[in-house]
Design an enzyme around this catalytic site. Structure first.
Site, PDB file in Angstrom:
ATOM      1  NE  ARG A   1      -3.937  -1.776   0.382  1.00 54.19           N
ATOM      2  CZ  ARG A   1      -4.420  -1.419  -0.804  1.00 54.19           C
ATOM      3  NH1 ARG A   1      -4.330  -0.178  -1.215  1.00 54.19           N
ATOM      4  NH2 ARG A   1      -5.005  -2.289  -1.577  1.00 54.19           N
TER       5      ARG A   1
ATOM      6  CG  HIS B   1       4.418  -6.327  -7.997  1.00 52.27           C
ATOM      7  ND1 HIS B   1       3.788  -5.105  -7.927  1.00 52.27           N
ATOM      8  CD2 HIS B   1       3.659  -7.078  -8.832  1.00 52.27           C
ATOM      9  CE1 HIS B   1       2.698  -5.134  -8.686  1.00 52.27           C
ATOM     10  NE2 HIS B   1       2.597  -6.322  -9.250  1.00 52.27           N
TER      11      HIS B   1
ATOM     12  CE1 TYR C   1      -0.566  -5.354  -6.715  1.00 50.54           C
ATOM     13  CE2 TYR C   1      -1.497  -5.622  -4.527  1.00 50.54           C
ATOM     14  CZ  TYR C   1      -0.966  -6.165  -5.670  1.00 50.54           C
ATOM     15  OH  TYR C   1      -0.852  -7.520  -5.773  1.00 50.54           O
TER      16      TYR C   1
ATOM     17  CG  HIS D   1      -0.077  -2.948 -11.482  1.00 53.39           C
ATOM     18  ND1 HIS D   1      -1.035  -3.197 -10.530  1.00 53.39           N
ATOM     19  CD2 HIS D   1       0.601  -4.111 -11.644  1.00 53.39           C
ATOM     20  CE1 HIS D   1      -0.945  -4.464 -10.137  1.00 53.39           C
ATOM     21  NE2 HIS D   1       0.052  -5.032 -10.784  1.00 53.39           N
TER      22      HIS D   1
ATOM     23  CD  GLU E   1       1.187  -7.447 -13.413  1.00 51.30           C
ATOM     24  OE1 GLU E   1       1.794  -6.832 -12.512  1.00 51.30           O
ATOM     25  OE2 GLU E   1       0.428  -8.410 -13.196  1.00 51.30           O
TER      26      GLU E   1
ATOM     27  CG  ASP F   1      -1.290 -11.442 -14.207  1.00 52.93           C
ATOM     28  OD1 ASP F   1      -2.169 -12.302 -14.382  1.00 52.93           O
ATOM     29  OD2 ASP F   1      -0.964 -11.023 -13.076  1.00 52.93           O
TER      30      ASP F   1
ATOM     31  CG  HIS G   1      -3.586  -9.011 -14.902  1.00 48.03           C
ATOM     32  ND1 HIS G   1      -2.573  -8.186 -14.462  1.00 48.03           N
ATOM     33  CD2 HIS G   1      -4.205  -9.469 -13.788  1.00 48.03           C
ATOM     34  CE1 HIS G   1      -2.583  -8.146 -13.130  1.00 48.03           C
ATOM     35  NE2 HIS G   1      -3.561  -8.925 -12.700  1.00 48.03           N
TER      36      HIS G   1
ATOM     37  CG  HIS H   1       2.774 -11.803 -12.720  1.00 51.06           C
ATOM     38  ND1 HIS H   1       2.351 -10.515 -12.509  1.00 51.06           N
ATOM     39  CD2 HIS H   1       3.997 -11.900 -12.165  1.00 51.06           C
ATOM     40  CE1 HIS H   1       3.297  -9.843 -11.858  1.00 51.06           C
ATOM     41  NE2 HIS H   1       4.309 -10.668 -11.645  1.00 51.06           N
TER      42      HIS H   1
ATOM     43  CG  ASP I   1      -6.544  -7.908 -11.498  1.00 55.02           C
ATOM     44  OD1 ASP I   1      -6.110  -9.053 -11.234  1.00 55.02           O
ATOM     45  OD2 ASP I   1      -5.894  -6.873 -11.282  1.00 55.02           O
TER      46      ASP I   1
ATOM     47  CG  HIS J   1      -4.661 -13.038  -9.379  1.00 56.00           C
ATOM     48  ND1 HIS J   1      -3.335 -12.788  -9.113  1.00 56.00           N
ATOM     49  CD2 HIS J   1      -5.051 -12.026 -10.187  1.00 56.00           C
ATOM     50  CE1 HIS J   1      -2.956 -11.681  -9.722  1.00 56.00           C
ATOM     51  NE2 HIS J   1      -3.983 -11.194 -10.376  1.00 56.00           N
TER      52      HIS J   1
ATOM     53  CD  GLU K   1       1.250 -11.745  -9.612  1.00 53.47           C
ATOM     54  OE1 GLU K   1       0.491 -11.776 -10.591  1.00 53.47           O
ATOM     55  OE2 GLU K   1       1.803 -10.712  -9.213  1.00 53.47           O
TER      56      GLU K   1
END
Ligand code: FE
Ligand code: FE
Ligand code: ZN
Length: 280
Positions: A40, A70, A73, A110, A145, A179, A182, A214, A227, A229, A259
């Site tokens: 976050r 990564h 987000y 992203h 990504e 991904d 995705h 991914h 999105d 998973h 993931e």
């Protein structure tokens, strides 16, 4: 262990690089993904040189493939708000500086959400951020990504990723992380036409830019733009299609990172064991 098959999962970096390597070995992985900091956002813990050198020794000994950092987000390089873009730039630059402690690896982010500004403005703002943070001397490869295209997300089409690469001064240094959840949610049918999807990727972006996968199943049908998973084999993509991904002649040399939603390491250990058994 087939060391030419680079497969691993997303691990939590609570105990530094040493902890990541220990967990990777425990689940049968020879690559892994991790967050550079709290997903976050927020400040990253200072690197401990002893932890880094111990990790580098283990990675060499165990012949690990590339590790994939990564970005958080919350990093949105194409936000309409200047302070959000500033946070993106500062976090990105700090992460890339830290990654040079483990040279030659991968950093995935992203592209972000343009939130009403339009895809073209979004693409331009992402390129502007990349121009501010990429350094010609860096050894880390930055990956865009592929996204599901939910909301106002950029990167739901291969052409948008290409547009970002073209507008970035050091764009020739950028790569892409595909991904599977995705692209499926974005409408690319990797179940019935993996070859066709790869042809479209090659035409838009170039397969030589594809540097990581991914590997995820999806809770939703093709083109759902959701999105979410799912564990391998329990979703709409299915295990047969995912096995074709890891064995495809154009993809099999790439590192694969799970993931999937898991409660503990044993879930990943079993998925990695399944994938190793399905590797031809
Ligand atoms: Fe991601
Ligand atoms: Fe992903
Ligand atoms: Zn996702």
């Amino acid at each position: 262990m087939d060391n030419g098959f680079f497969v691993g999962c997303h691990l939590s970096a609570a105990e530094g690089f040493r902890g990541l390597a220990r967990d990777a070995i425990a689940v049968g992985a020879n690559v892994f993904q991790f967050f550079t900091r709290n997903p976050r956002g927020g400040a990253a813990k200072p690197l401990d040189p002893e932890d880094v050198s111990s990790f580098l020794a283990t990675a060499r000994e165990r012949r690990f493939g590339p590790i994939l950092a990564h970005a958080p987000y919350t990093l949105n390089a194409c936000s309409a708000k200047p302070e959000v873009r500033r946070f993106a730039r500062e976090t990105f630059a700090d992460d890339l500086a830290r990654m040079e402690a483990v040279p030659g690896n991968l950093y995935n982010f992203h592209p972000g959400s343009h939130v009403g500004q339009g895809a073209e403005t979004g693409v331009a703002l992402v390129a502007e951020t990349l121009d501010a943070v990429l350094r010609p001397e860096q050894t880390t490869t930055v990956l865009l990504e592929t996204m599901s295209g939910k909301g106002s997300e950029i990167g739901g089409t291969f052409e948008e990723l290409r547009a970002i690469i073209d507008r970035t001064a050091l764009g020739d240094r950028l790569g892409v992380c595909l991904d599977t959840c995705h692209v499926w949610d974005a409408g690319y049918d990797i179940v019935r036409d993996l070859d066709g999807v790869l042809r479209r990727f090659d035409a838009a972006v170039g397969l030589s830019r594809l540097r990581a996968i991914h590997l995820n199943d999806s809770k939703n049908p093709l083109g759902s733009r959701k999105d979410r998973h799912e564990k391998l084999g329990l979703g709409h993509i299915g295990l047969d299609a995912l096995a074709r991904v890891v064995n495809h002649p154009l993809l099999r040399h790439l590192p694969f990172y799970l993931e999937t939603p898991q409660d503990d390491l044993s879930g990943w250990a079993s998925e990695i064991a399944t994938l190793r058994s399905l590797r031809t």
